[in-house]
Design an enzyme around this catalytic site. Structure first.
Site, PDB file in Angstrom:
ATOM      1  N   ARG A  37       0.814  -1.210   0.000  1.00 48.92           N
ATOM      2  CA  ARG A  37       0.000   0.000   0.000  1.00 48.92           C
ATOM      3  C   ARG A  37       0.854   1.269   0.000  1.00 48.92           C
ATOM      4  O   ARG A  37       0.329   2.369   0.002  1.00 48.92           O
ATOM      5  CB  ARG A  37      -1.017  -0.027   1.136  1.00 48.92           C
ATOM      6  CG  ARG A  37      -1.917  -1.276   1.052  1.00 48.92           C
ATOM      7  CD  ARG A  37      -3.263  -1.121   1.691  1.00 48.92           C
ATOM      8  NE  ARG A  37      -4.105  -0.159   0.997  1.00 48.92           N
ATOM      9  CZ  ARG A  37      -4.871  -0.426  -0.056  1.00 48.92           C
ATOM     10  NH1 ARG A  37      -4.901  -1.648  -0.555  1.00 48.92           N
ATOM     11  NH2 ARG A  37      -5.605   0.495  -0.608  1.00 48.92           N
ATOM     12  N   HIS A  67       8.709  -5.446  -7.199  1.00 44.79           N
ATOM     13  CA  HIS A  67       7.404  -4.937  -7.637  1.00 44.79           C
ATOM     14  C   HIS A  67       7.096  -3.673  -6.832  1.00 44.79           C
ATOM     15  O   HIS A  67       7.137  -3.681  -5.606  1.00 44.79           O
ATOM     16  CB  HIS A  67       6.333  -6.007  -7.411  1.00 44.79           C
ATOM     17  CG  HIS A  67       5.049  -5.755  -8.143  1.00 44.79           C
ATOM     18  ND1 HIS A  67       4.356  -4.564  -8.056  1.00 44.79           N
ATOM     19  CD2 HIS A  67       4.326  -6.538  -8.986  1.00 44.79           C
ATOM     20  CE1 HIS A  67       3.255  -4.643  -8.812  1.00 44.79           C
ATOM     21  NE2 HIS A  67       3.226  -5.819  -9.390  1.00 44.79           N
ATOM     22  N   TYR A  70       1.318  -1.454  -5.532  1.00 43.99           N
ATOM     23  CA  TYR A  70       0.334  -1.365  -6.620  1.00 43.99           C
ATOM     24  C   TYR A  70      -0.629  -0.199  -6.452  1.00 43.99           C
ATOM     25  O   TYR A  70      -1.464   0.055  -7.308  1.00 43.99           O
ATOM     26  CB  TYR A  70      -0.416  -2.687  -6.821  1.00 43.99           C
ATOM     27  CG  TYR A  70      -0.993  -3.292  -5.564  1.00 43.99           C
ATOM     28  CD1 TYR A  70      -2.107  -2.737  -4.956  1.00 43.99           C
ATOM     29  CD2 TYR A  70      -0.428  -4.436  -5.003  1.00 43.99           C
ATOM     30  CE1 TYR A  70      -2.634  -3.295  -3.807  1.00 43.99           C
ATOM     31  CE2 TYR A  70      -0.949  -5.006  -3.858  1.00 43.99           C
ATOM     32  CZ  TYR A  70      -2.038  -4.435  -3.268  1.00 43.99           C
ATOM     33  OH  TYR A  70      -2.559  -4.982  -2.126  1.00 43.99           O
ATOM     34  N   HIS A 107       2.765  -0.968 -12.161  1.00 47.29           N
ATOM     35  CA  HIS A 107       1.505  -0.849 -12.893  1.00 47.29           C
ATOM     36  C   HIS A 107       1.451   0.569 -13.456  1.00 47.29           C
ATOM     37  O   HIS A 107       1.575   1.533 -12.683  1.00 47.29           O
ATOM     38  CB  HIS A 107       0.318  -1.083 -11.960  1.00 47.29           C
ATOM     39  CG  HIS A 107       0.252  -2.475 -11.404  1.00 47.29           C
ATOM     40  ND1 HIS A 107      -0.760  -2.906 -10.588  1.00 47.29           N
ATOM     41  CD2 HIS A 107       1.079  -3.546 -11.568  1.00 47.29           C
ATOM     42  CE1 HIS A 107      -0.561  -4.172 -10.262  1.00 47.29           C
ATOM     43  NE2 HIS A 107       0.555  -4.580 -10.831  1.00 47.29           N
ATOM     44  N   GLU A 142       3.880  -3.262 -16.540  1.00 51.72           N
ATOM     45  CA  GLU A 142       3.142  -4.524 -16.528  1.00 51.72           C
ATOM     46  C   GLU A 142       1.911  -4.424 -17.431  1.00 51.72           C
ATOM     47  O   GLU A 142       1.228  -3.399 -17.445  1.00 51.72           O
ATOM     48  CB  GLU A 142       2.719  -4.868 -15.088  1.00 51.72           C
ATOM     49  CG  GLU A 142       2.001  -6.216 -15.002  1.00 51.72           C
ATOM     50  CD  GLU A 142       1.850  -6.748 -13.582  1.00 51.72           C
ATOM     51  OE1 GLU A 142       2.437  -6.170 -12.648  1.00 51.72           O
ATOM     52  OE2 GLU A 142       1.134  -7.754 -13.433  1.00 51.72           O
ATOM     53  N   ASP A 176       1.704 -10.333 -17.794  1.00 56.18           N
ATOM     54  CA  ASP A 176       0.968 -11.085 -16.773  1.00 56.18           C
ATOM     55  C   ASP A 176      -0.110 -11.910 -17.482  1.00 56.18           C
ATOM     56  O   ASP A 176      -0.979 -11.354 -18.161  1.00 56.18           O
ATOM     57  CB  ASP A 176       0.352 -10.090 -15.777  1.00 56.18           C
ATOM     58  CG  ASP A 176      -0.339 -10.780 -14.599  1.00 56.18           C
ATOM     59  OD1 ASP A 176      -1.185 -11.667 -14.848  1.00 56.18           O
ATOM     60  OD2 ASP A 176      -0.039 -10.423 -13.446  1.00 56.18           O
ATOM     61  N   HIS A 179      -3.709 -11.104 -16.538  1.00 54.43           N
ATOM     62  CA  HIS A 179      -4.114  -9.779 -17.033  1.00 54.43           C
ATOM     63  C   HIS A 179      -4.366  -9.782 -18.535  1.00 54.43           C
ATOM     64  O   HIS A 179      -5.367  -9.230 -18.994  1.00 54.43           O
ATOM     65  CB  HIS A 179      -3.050  -8.740 -16.704  1.00 54.43           C
ATOM     66  CG  HIS A 179      -2.813  -8.533 -15.231  1.00 54.43           C
ATOM     67  ND1 HIS A 179      -1.853  -7.689 -14.733  1.00 54.43           N
ATOM     68  CD2 HIS A 179      -3.424  -9.075 -14.146  1.00 54.43           C
ATOM     69  CE1 HIS A 179      -1.876  -7.718 -13.416  1.00 54.43           C
ATOM     70  NE2 HIS A 179      -2.822  -8.560 -13.032  1.00 54.43           N
ATOM     71  N   HIS A 211       4.561 -12.870 -15.481  1.00 55.78           N
ATOM     72  CA  HIS A 211       3.806 -13.286 -14.297  1.00 55.78           C
ATOM     73  C   HIS A 211       2.897 -14.426 -14.718  1.00 55.78           C
ATOM     74  O   HIS A 211       2.072 -14.248 -15.616  1.00 55.78           O
ATOM     75  CB  HIS A 211       2.945 -12.132 -13.762  1.00 55.78           C
ATOM     76  CG  HIS A 211       3.736 -11.068 -13.074  1.00 55.78           C
ATOM     77  ND1 HIS A 211       3.220  -9.828 -12.804  1.00 55.78           N
ATOM     78  CD2 HIS A 211       4.994 -11.088 -12.570  1.00 55.78           C
ATOM     79  CE1 HIS A 211       4.141  -9.109 -12.171  1.00 55.78           C
ATOM     80  NE2 HIS A 211       5.222  -9.846 -12.022  1.00 55.78           N
ATOM     81  N   ASP A 224      -9.129  -8.979 -13.493  1.00 56.53           N
ATOM     82  CA  ASP A 224      -7.881  -9.085 -12.719  1.00 56.53           C
ATOM     83  C   ASP A 224      -8.079  -9.745 -11.361  1.00 56.53           C
ATOM     84  O   ASP A 224      -7.920  -9.106 -10.323  1.00 56.53           O
ATOM     85  CB  ASP A 224      -7.219  -7.700 -12.552  1.00 56.53           C
ATOM     86  CG  ASP A 224      -5.866  -7.789 -11.852  1.00 56.53           C
ATOM     87  OD1 ASP A 224      -5.400  -8.922 -11.553  1.00 56.53           O
ATOM     88  OD2 ASP A 224      -5.272  -6.733 -11.593  1.00 56.53           O
ATOM     89  N   HIS A 226      -6.540 -13.229  -9.719  1.00 64.11           N
ATOM     90  CA  HIS A 226      -5.660 -14.375  -9.969  1.00 64.11           C
ATOM     91  C   HIS A 226      -6.226 -15.648  -9.362  1.00 64.11           C
ATOM     92  O   HIS A 226      -6.854 -15.606  -8.313  1.00 64.11           O
ATOM     93  CB  HIS A 226      -4.269 -14.124  -9.371  1.00 64.11           C
ATOM     94  CG  HIS A 226      -3.617 -12.876  -9.877  1.00 64.11           C
ATOM     95  ND1 HIS A 226      -2.341 -12.530  -9.536  1.00 64.11           N
ATOM     96  CD2 HIS A 226      -4.063 -11.898 -10.701  1.00 64.11           C
ATOM     97  CE1 HIS A 226      -2.016 -11.389 -10.129  1.00 64.11           C
ATOM     98  NE2 HIS A 226      -3.052 -10.979 -10.824  1.00 64.11           N
ATOM     99  N   GLU A 256       2.068 -15.488  -9.115  1.00 64.65           N
ATOM    100  CA  GLU A 256       1.404 -14.576  -8.163  1.00 64.65           C
ATOM    101  C   GLU A 256       0.033 -15.156  -7.870  1.00 64.65           C
ATOM    102  O   GLU A 256      -0.989 -14.475  -7.957  1.00 64.65           O
ATOM    103  CB  GLU A 256       1.215 -13.192  -8.777  1.00 64.65           C
ATOM    104  CG  GLU A 256       2.463 -12.484  -9.226  1.00 64.65           C
ATOM    105  CD  GLU A 256       2.148 -11.178  -9.946  1.00 64.65           C
ATOM    106  OE1 GLU A 256       1.373 -11.199 -10.918  1.00 64.65           O
ATOM    107  OE2 GLU A 256       2.667 -10.148  -9.502  1.00 64.65           O
TER     108      GLU A 256
HETATM  109 ZN    ZN Z   1      -3.170  -8.899 -11.112  1.00 62.59          ZN
HETATM  110 FE    FE Z   2       1.103  -9.404 -12.144  1.00 58.53          FE
HETATM  111 FE    FE Z   3       1.478  -6.495 -10.658  1.00 60.76          FE
END
Ligand code: ZN
Ligand code: FE
Ligand code: FE
Length: 275
Positions: A37, A67, A70, A107, A142, A176, A179, A211, A224, A226, A256
């Protein structure tokens, strides 16, 4: 040689991540540079970094993927939100210089009603301010599911950003699987066709990481979410084809999926297995 691993918690440092990776049959991994976060990052423990370097060399851990949080939005309409993204990424890249040659994935962001074109312009402006010729890390955009006003759901959008970045050699793309399938690229039925399209629009040489995720939602859903490998709409066979595709050879593949370590170990073994 297939390089595969998964997302790991970075709370106990690099050496711990390296040992965890090896314990589950991984030879790469991904981690958040800080709380996802976006809170403050701990100062780096250089003894840990050095111990990790020796351990990684000894155990054949290759390129790893950091990463960004996000919640960063480099193309927000709010200047303060954009500034926060800029400062966070700058600080992350500075810290990553102590482990040269790795990847930093983020992202692209959400344009929140300003339009894709404006979003692309803001992201590019941030990158042109952020990237330095001497940096040791490649920054990856990504591929996104195209949820809400997300930028990066179309290959053309990522290509437009890459085109306008000045230090092009510092940039790449992370694909990804969840995605892109959610975004409407059918890697289940036509992987070769999607890779051709990626190559035509972006250039496969820009692809630097993958990913590997199954998806809870059907093709083109822009959701989105997973799923574990083999339990979603993509299926284990399609994802195994991705990992073993000759045009993707040598890239780091990171899971992920919603798993604890034993689940990750099983998925890594499944995906490594020769067909
Ligand atoms: Zn995702
Ligand atoms: Fe990803
Ligand atoms: Fe990501």
């Amino acid at each position: 040689m297939i390089h595969i691993g998964c997302h790991l918690s970075s709370s106990k440092g690099f050496l711990h991540m390296g040992k965890t990776a090896v314990s589950i049959g991984a030879d790469t991994f991904q981690f958040f540079t800080r709380n996802p976060r976006g809170s403050r990052a701990k100062e780096l423990d250089m003894a840990d970094v050095e111990a990790y370097r020796a351990y990684a060399a000894e155990h054949g851990i290759g390129v790893i993927v950091a990463h960004a949080p996000y919640t960063l939005n480099a193309c927000s309409a709010d200047e303060h939100v954009r500034e926060f993204a800029q400062q966070t990424m700058q600080d992350d890249l500075r810290r990553l210089d102590c482990l040269p040659g790795n990847l930093y994935n983020f992202h692209p962001g959400s344009h929140v009603g300003q339009g894709v074109e404006k979003g692309i312009e803001l992201i590019t402006a941030q990158l042109n301010e952020l990237l330095r010729p001497e940096q040791q890390t490649t920054v990856l955009l990504e591929t996104m599911a195209g949820k809400g006003s997300e930028v990066g759901g179309r290959f053309e959008e990522l290509a437009a950003i890459l085109e306008r970045v000045e230090l092009k050699e510092k940039m790449g793309v992370c694909l990804d699987t969840c995605h892109v399938y959610d975004a409407g690229y059918d890697i289940r039925e036509d992987l070769d066709g999607v890779l051709d399209e990626f190559d035509r629009v972006i250039g496969l040489s820009r692809l630097r990481a993958v990913h590997v995720n199954d998806t809870k939602n059907p093709f083109g859903s822009h959701k989105d979410r997973h799923e574990k490998i083999g339990e979603g709409f993509l299926g284990a066979e399609a994802l195994h084809r991705v990992v073993h595709h000759p045009r993707l050879a040598g890239l780091p593949f990171c899971l992920e999926t919603p798993n604890e370590l034993p689940g990750y170990a099983a998925e890594i073994a499944l995906l490594r297995k020769e067909a």
